[in-house]
Design an enzyme around this catalytic site. Sequence first.
Site, PDB file in Angstrom:
ATOM      1  N   GLU A 391       0.843  -1.195   0.000  1.00 50.06           N
ATOM      2  CA  GLU A 391       0.000   0.000   0.000  1.00 50.06           C
ATOM      3  C   GLU A 391       0.868   1.230   0.000  1.00 50.06           C
ATOM      4  O   GLU A 391       1.935   1.252   0.618  1.00 50.06           O
ATOM      5  CB  GLU A 391      -0.826   0.085   1.281  1.00 50.06           C
ATOM      6  CG  GLU A 391      -1.736  -1.026   1.499  1.00 50.06           C
ATOM      7  CD  GLU A 391      -1.667  -1.417   2.949  1.00 50.06           C
ATOM      8  OE1 GLU A 391      -2.042  -2.553   3.222  1.00 50.06           O
ATOM      9  OE2 GLU A 391      -1.229  -0.582   3.770  1.00 50.06           O
ATOM     10  N   HIS A 476      -0.784  -6.194  11.845  1.00 54.16           N
ATOM     11  CA  HIS A 476      -1.737  -7.232  11.436  1.00 54.16           C
ATOM     12  C   HIS A 476      -1.478  -8.573  12.119  1.00 54.16           C
ATOM     13  O   HIS A 476      -1.196  -9.569  11.446  1.00 54.16           O
ATOM     14  CB  HIS A 476      -1.648  -7.449   9.919  1.00 54.16           C
ATOM     15  CG  HIS A 476      -1.960  -6.240   9.090  1.00 54.16           C
ATOM     16  ND1 HIS A 476      -1.626  -6.149   7.755  1.00 54.16           N
ATOM     17  CD2 HIS A 476      -2.605  -5.087   9.393  1.00 54.16           C
ATOM     18  CE1 HIS A 476      -2.039  -4.977   7.281  1.00 54.16           C
ATOM     19  NE2 HIS A 476      -2.626  -4.314   8.255  1.00 54.16           N
ATOM     20  N   ASN A 514      -4.865  -6.537   3.790  1.00 57.22           N
ATOM     21  CA  ASN A 514      -5.212  -6.045   5.127  1.00 57.22           C
ATOM     22  C   ASN A 514      -6.357  -6.904   5.671  1.00 57.22           C
ATOM     23  O   ASN A 514      -7.290  -7.221   4.942  1.00 57.22           O
ATOM     24  CB  ASN A 514      -5.652  -4.590   5.043  1.00 57.22           C
ATOM     25  CG  ASN A 514      -4.796  -3.812   4.074  1.00 57.22           C
ATOM     26  OD1 ASN A 514      -4.765  -4.144   2.900  1.00 57.22           O
ATOM     27  ND2 ASN A 514      -4.093  -2.843   4.557  1.00 57.22           N
TER      28      ASN A 514
HETATM   29  P1  FAE Z   1      -9.282  -6.253  17.599  1.00 59.50           P
HETATM   30  O1  FAE Z   1      -9.907  -5.325  16.636  1.00 59.50           O
HETATM   31  O2  FAE Z   1      -7.859  -6.033  17.971  1.00 59.50           O
HETATM   32  O3  FAE Z   1     -10.187  -6.198  18.916  1.00 59.50           O
HETATM   33  C1  FAE Z   1      -9.832  -6.849  20.101  1.00 59.50           C
HETATM   34  C2  FAE Z   1     -10.414  -6.052  21.274  1.00 59.50           C
HETATM   35  O4  FAE Z   1     -10.321  -6.846  22.451  1.00 59.50           O
HETATM   36  C3  FAE Z   1      -9.665  -4.753  21.559  1.00 59.50           C
HETATM   37  O5  FAE Z   1     -10.595  -3.698  21.663  1.00 59.50           O
HETATM   38  C4  FAE Z   1      -8.961  -5.023  22.893  1.00 59.50           C
HETATM   39  O6  FAE Z   1      -8.840  -3.868  23.713  1.00 59.50           O
HETATM   40  C5  FAE Z   1      -9.889  -6.045  23.524  1.00 59.50           C
HETATM   41  N1  FAE Z   1      -9.221  -6.940  24.473  1.00 59.50           N
HETATM   42  C6  FAE Z   1      -8.050  -7.573  24.301  1.00 59.50           C
HETATM   43  N2  FAE Z   1      -7.780  -8.373  25.361  1.00 59.50           N
HETATM   44  C7  FAE Z   1      -8.822  -8.216  26.226  1.00 59.50           C
HETATM   45  C8  FAE Z   1      -9.114  -8.766  27.505  1.00 59.50           C
HETATM   46  N3  FAE Z   1      -8.303  -9.684  28.083  1.00 59.50           N
HETATM   47  N4  FAE Z   1     -10.246  -8.359  28.135  1.00 59.50           N
HETATM   48  C9  FAE Z   1     -11.075  -7.466  27.541  1.00 59.50           C
HETATM   49  N5  FAE Z   1     -10.836  -6.911  26.327  1.00 59.50           N
HETATM   50  C10 FAE Z   1      -9.733  -7.305  25.667  1.00 59.50           C
HETATM   51  O7  FAE Z   1      -9.411  -7.755  17.148  1.00 59.50           O
HETATM   52  N6  FAE Z   1      -6.457  -3.799   9.072  1.00 59.50           N
HETATM   53  C11 FAE Z   1      -7.058  -3.598   7.880  1.00 59.50           C
HETATM   54  O8  FAE Z   1      -7.747  -4.497   7.374  1.00 59.50           O
HETATM   55  N7  FAE Z   1      -6.907  -2.391   7.223  1.00 59.50           N
HETATM   56  C12 FAE Z   1      -6.145  -1.376   7.729  1.00 59.50           C
HETATM   57  O9  FAE Z   1      -6.052  -0.293   7.134  1.00 59.50           O
HETATM   58  C13 FAE Z   1      -5.481  -1.585   8.960  1.00 59.50           C
HETATM   59  N8  FAE Z   1      -4.662  -0.636   9.498  1.00 59.50           N
HETATM   60  C14 FAE Z   1      -4.166  -0.802  10.763  1.00 59.50           C
HETATM   61  C15 FAE Z   1      -3.448   0.241  11.367  1.00 59.50           C
HETATM   62  C16 FAE Z   1      -3.067   0.128  12.691  1.00 59.50           C
HETATM   63  C17 FAE Z   1      -2.291   1.246  13.333  1.00 59.50           C
HETATM   64  C18 FAE Z   1      -3.384  -1.043  13.430  1.00 59.50           C
HETATM   65  C19 FAE Z   1      -2.986  -1.181  14.876  1.00 59.50           C
HETATM   66  C20 FAE Z   1      -4.076  -2.088  12.834  1.00 59.50           C
HETATM   67  C21 FAE Z   1      -4.466  -1.983  11.506  1.00 59.50           C
HETATM   68  N9  FAE Z   1      -5.191  -2.995  10.887  1.00 59.50           N
HETATM   69  C22 FAE Z   1      -5.722  -2.822   9.641  1.00 59.50           C
HETATM   70  C23 FAE Z   1      -5.418  -4.283  11.557  1.00 59.50           C
HETATM   71  C24 FAE Z   1      -6.876  -4.439  12.076  1.00 59.50           C
HETATM   72  O10 FAE Z   1      -7.264  -3.307  12.801  1.00 59.50           O
HETATM   73  C25 FAE Z   1      -6.941  -5.715  12.922  1.00 59.50           C
HETATM   74  O11 FAE Z   1      -6.622  -6.804  12.088  1.00 59.50           O
HETATM   75  C26 FAE Z   1      -8.319  -5.941  13.516  1.00 59.50           C
HETATM   76  O12 FAE Z   1      -8.695  -4.876  14.349  1.00 59.50           O
HETATM   77  C27 FAE Z   1      -8.339  -7.235  14.314  1.00 59.50           C
HETATM   78  O13 FAE Z   1      -9.683  -7.507  14.649  1.00 59.50           O
HETATM   79  P2  FAE Z   1     -10.020  -8.478  15.855  1.00 59.50           P
HETATM   80  O14 FAE Z   1     -11.488  -8.571  15.955  1.00 59.50           O
HETATM   81  O15 FAE Z   1      -9.223  -9.721  15.695  1.00 59.50           O
END
Ligand code: FAE
Length: 536
Positions: A391, A476, A514
Amino acid sequence: MPLRTSSPESVCSPPAQILPRPGRLWTVGGTLKGQPVARIAIIGSGYGGAVAARHLTRRGMAVDLIEMGVDWDTMAPMSNGRIFTGMASPNERSMWFKSRTDMPFAYLGGLDLINRRIGQAAGVLDIEYFDQMKVYVGRGVGGGSLVNGGMAVTPSSSYFSKVLPQVDAEEMFGTYFPRANASLKVARPPKDIIGTAEYYQFARTAARHAKRAGFEVVDVPNVYDWDHMRREHSGYGGAQRSALAQEVIFGNNYGKRSLPKTILAEARATGLVNLIQMTEVTRLVSDGDGYRLSLKTIDFKGAVLSQREVRYDKVVLAAGSLGTSRLVCRAQSDGDVPGLDSNEAIGQKWGPNGNTMLAIRHRDRTNVLQAGMPALGIRNWNDSPSSVFAEIAPFPTSMELNTSVYLAITGNENLAELRWDAQRGLVNTWTASHSAPSVASTKAMFDKVLAVVPGATYRTDLFEKQKQFTDYFSYHPLGGMVIGEATDLNGEVKGAPNLFVVDGSLIPGRIGVNPFVTITALAERNMDRLASAGRL
Ligand code: FAE
């Protein structure tokens, strides 16, 4: 990242607003029309958690949605009227209990000009540090959707089938990817914006270079509201700048359709979501047919407000690849869920989606004003391990830097292991040598760009240890509880009935694009299948 130092935005008395709201008067469970109703917890409110919450509540089931971060919708605005800080002016809202920011671009001109000291609090962006890998994750109601770049890319069906042969690709591409894209409000970048807007000059310059080297340039869909971006620029209707004001990794105030505005909003509108914010699940222990969860609730500054145990009949793990793996690896290691003893796939097949980042200096204009949401990518992909999808990322500063920045996702097939260590907590065995194939394939691709762009060189002054290609961080994280291996084909953990996984831990280490569209689509599929099977 800006060269100009701006003073931190002042924080306007948050404490009253950030305390967790008391639970609702009713609780989940009990009986409905004489029938027993299961008490259900969803741990984590990112993509998997949002899908699970919407699915269950649409079917009339009440859920406790437990999230360790802040419900930013209830946070008082700062003195500038905004909830989140821009990247130029971080404060205690920006990072999760860090005294200093730690940006992906740590340096400029090799000097420590980028990062800033900040107050420690429950900010929106966390970094999980392991021996040779640091992983950026979102914290708060909405998880990664609060901090990510909004790039919403559906993988090719051939690569999806290669990585997840155990999942029916036809069904995914016929039903669940379309559903995920619609729910997330994914839209292609409009021609006028990407073709002429000055704030995408950086993308057009890099695209021209890539095409000259013979590579294919593709649009990258996004969840950002492109009409809002147009208005940000024109100021029409008093629209506030957000993507154009460097609001990305510390949150975005306007324009980005993050989960609290989409899937979570739909779930909460049912009135059946009991949101328990700022509450971390620290331990999971089996208890008859259900599970006891240890809950630790903190305030914004980290003071512990309560610690308690709550029993649930069914638990949905949606804490992200690392959060979910941490809880299950610990439960296995401590013998808290005896059925996990023989599940050898727990913690296996973790990877950073082949991430590596680079920057190229040249003589062409990339412009000072740059939109924070990427909209173009370069494809050099044939499903082999040396495939690269890069990207074109923004690098906004207060001066023209003639620099193009790329986040590459590669087909690197290396995988690492996550395991629980009583002293160190979660251990991740990923090393720089695991990243070496990502660096090699990305370098081979961009060497061809350098060969055709006069004066182009790799920058060595932005990343740690003067590296040209990063091999030590990821946005990721994927894997740890792979579907069909650590769980059954619906996401129910093997050896742990009534414990379900719906997040990025289901995907073994990489997906070629992504990941959040795939995570959302897979969660939709699993929830449908679990409902049909009468498991959830
Ligand atoms: P996630 O969204 O990480 O949610 C997990 C949640 O669980 C979080 O809110 C945590 O605070 C919470 N949590 C964790 N442990 C605990 C616990 N023990 N007790 C209670 N709560 C807890 O998981 N992906 C894309 O597809 N496109 C993009 O443009 C992109 N850019 C990114 C840029 C950045 C800076 C970052 C950090 C990530 C990016 N990603 C992108 C990755 C994407 O946000 C990530 O793959 C997803 O958010 C993962 O989704 P999950 O549902 O697995």
